[in-house]
Design an enzyme around this catalytic site. Structure first.
Site, PDB file in Angstrom:
ATOM      1  N   LYS A  12       0.847  -1.203   0.000  1.00  0.00           N
ATOM      2  CA  LYS A  12       0.000   0.000   0.000  1.00  0.00           C
ATOM      3  C   LYS A  12       0.878   1.247   0.000  1.00  0.00           C
ATOM      4  O   LYS A  12       2.047   1.218   0.404  1.00  0.00           O
ATOM      5  CB  LYS A  12      -0.946   0.040   1.193  1.00  0.00           C
ATOM      6  CG  LYS A  12      -0.290   0.059   2.581  1.00  0.00           C
ATOM      7  CD  LYS A  12       0.074   1.441   3.102  1.00  0.00           C
ATOM      8  CE  LYS A  12       0.822   1.367   4.441  1.00  0.00           C
ATOM      9  NZ  LYS A  12       1.524   2.557   4.844  1.00  0.00           N
ATOM     10  N   ASP A 139      -2.663  -1.407  10.041  1.00  0.00           N
ATOM     11  CA  ASP A 139      -2.768  -1.454   8.573  1.00  0.00           C
ATOM     12  C   ASP A 139      -3.359  -2.765   8.049  1.00  0.00           C
ATOM     13  O   ASP A 139      -3.635  -2.886   6.859  1.00  0.00           O
ATOM     14  CB  ASP A 139      -1.370  -1.330   7.933  1.00  0.00           C
ATOM     15  CG  ASP A 139      -0.788   0.062   8.076  1.00  0.00           C
ATOM     16  OD1 ASP A 139      -1.554   1.011   8.291  1.00  0.00           O
ATOM     17  OD2 ASP A 139       0.444   0.175   7.943  1.00  0.00           O
TER      18      ASP A 139
HETATM   19  O1  C5P Z   1      -0.255  -1.126  14.356  1.00  0.00           O
HETATM   20  P1  C5P Z   1       1.198  -1.352  14.148  1.00  0.00           P
HETATM   21  O2  C5P Z   1       1.737  -2.435  15.064  1.00  0.00           O
HETATM   22  O3  C5P Z   1       1.582  -1.540  12.740  1.00  0.00           O
HETATM   23  O4  C5P Z   1       1.926   0.000  14.633  1.00  0.00           O
HETATM   24  C1  C5P Z   1       3.301   0.043  14.964  1.00  0.00           C
HETATM   25  C2  C5P Z   1       3.576   1.239  15.891  1.00  0.00           C
HETATM   26  O5  C5P Z   1       3.356   2.464  15.179  1.00  0.00           O
HETATM   27  C3  C5P Z   1       2.642   1.328  17.100  1.00  0.00           C
HETATM   28  O6  C5P Z   1       3.136   0.571  18.183  1.00  0.00           O
HETATM   29  C4  C5P Z   1       2.665   2.827  17.414  1.00  0.00           C
HETATM   30  O7  C5P Z   1       3.829   3.174  18.136  1.00  0.00           O
HETATM   31  C5  C5P Z   1       2.792   3.453  16.027  1.00  0.00           C
HETATM   32  N1  C5P Z   1       1.471   3.867  15.482  1.00  0.00           N
HETATM   33  C6  C5P Z   1       0.882   5.011  16.010  1.00  0.00           C
HETATM   34  N2  C5P Z   1      -0.339   5.417  15.524  1.00  0.00           N
HETATM   35  C7  C5P Z   1      -0.971   4.716  14.539  1.00  0.00           C
HETATM   36  C8  C5P Z   1      -0.371   3.553  13.973  1.00  0.00           C
HETATM   37  C9  C5P Z   1       0.859   3.154  14.482  1.00  0.00           C
HETATM   38  O8  C5P Z   1       1.442   5.671  16.899  1.00  0.00           O
HETATM   39  N3  C5P Z   1      -2.170   5.133  14.116  1.00  0.00           N
END
Ligand code: C5P
Length: 302
Positions: A12, A139
């Site tokens: 993406k 995501d």
């Molecule tokens: O959801 P995912 O594990 O991919 O996100 C990785 C890190 O990115 C999260 O632990 C957070 O620190 C940060 N993040 C965030 N806000 C979001 C998506 C991700 O702060 N909306």
């Protein structure tokens, strides 16, 4: 009963990424427009006696092959949801850059969810599969859906968006990755010195450009709030972005949390020219042409 299921899943790009305040759950409030693009991983799950994971392809050496891999976690979640024993061999054929801001890990997780659901004939309803996806990462739900969508909340509350035609992209991969968590943390630090209000609304003109299939108009409104943080952590990205603009890109932004850079091209031939220019620049590890929007995770073989 099939012994093995293969799912193909795209990468993406965030055509727009507005980042709000960090919420109590540690995540930032987002307003983002996702577009699925034609760089694919393939994930095959095969019945086995225990969990195992292997990776082949371009980035095989840097992908974890244990239970820290999101695809492994996805298989365990599906097993739990349908009362199966978690015992599959997961084979990931990787093309999507790792830690590159193109949701590679999330894509593999979405593919593993769908593949295990199919392998075990679980028929998990779509809304439950979405909930499992959101549990794995912000995501992951989009990688199940694909196309083009508005993502609110952590990026996991999706609404499909109407688009027309095909957009041509070039993605330039850097050497080394960036941690999504580090980039979000850096934007908070950089913002401490700002006195501007944080505004995360998606411009209406950008939605209109997507609906019209108008690449030039889209280019005028593409934006990524994380770009500043990604460039701060990897200053050489500024040079890659400006080289792409000078070489004919309509717009250049960091993809998601980076460090992959995304260039919007006006046509397929201009995208191909841009790939050649970037590859010979010595500034990037690799550059590829892709188009979007494309479908999300799909079963291709069972
Ligand atoms: O959801 P995912 O594990 O991919 O996100 C990785 C890190 O990115 C999260 O632990 C957070 O620190 C940060 N993040 C965030 N806000 C979001 C998506 C991700 O702060 N909306």
């Amino acid at each position: 009963m099939s012994e093995s299921v293969t799912v193909r899943v795209p990468a993406k790009v965030n055509v727009f990424l507005g980042v709000g305040e960090r919420e109590f759950n540690g995540y930032h409030d987002l307003a983002t427009i996702f577009q699925a693009v034609s760089i694919y991983d393939e994930v095959t799950v095969t019945r086995s006696t225990e969990m195992a994971l292997t990776v082949t392809g371009s980035y095989a050496d840097v992908v974890p092959t244990d239970d820290t891999n999101l695809a492994w976690k996805a298989a365990e979640l599906v097993a739990q949801a349908c009362g199966e024993r978690a015992a599959v061999h997961i084979e990931i054929s990787k093309n999507i850059p790792v830690a590159g801001g193109m949701a590679g890990g999330s894509a593999d997780a979405a593919a593993a969810l769908l593949a295990c659901d199919e392998l075990w004939n679980a028929h998990i309803p779509r809304d439950q599969l979405d909930a499992l996806a959101a549990q794995l990462g912000a995501d992951v739900p989009f990688m199940l859906h694909g196309g083009c969508a508005l993502g609110l909340g952590r990026g996991d509350l999706l609404s499909p968006i109407m688009t027309r035609g095909n957009f041509h992209w070039v993605f330039a991969m850097s050497t080394g990755g960036l941690s999504t968590a580090d980039v979000f943390a850096r934007i908070d630090e950089l913002r401490l010195d700002d006195d501007q209000e944080i505004d995360v609304a998606v411009p209406e003109e950008l939605m209109f450009a997507l609906a019209q299939g108008d690449a030039k108009a889209l280019a005028r409104h593409m934006h990524n709030d994380l770009q500043r943080a990604a460039v701060d952590l990897k200053p050489e990205l500024a040079e890659v972005l400006s080289y792409g603009r000078q070489s004919g890109a309509l717009a250049a932004i960091v993809s998601g949390s980076g460090p992959t850079c995304a260039f919007l091209a006006g046509s397929e031939s201009s995208a191909i020219d841009l790939v050649v220019a970037l590859k010979s620049s010595g500034l990037v590890r690799d550059a590829v042409h892709a188009h979007g929007p494309v479908h999300g995770a799909r079963v291709v073989h069972q």
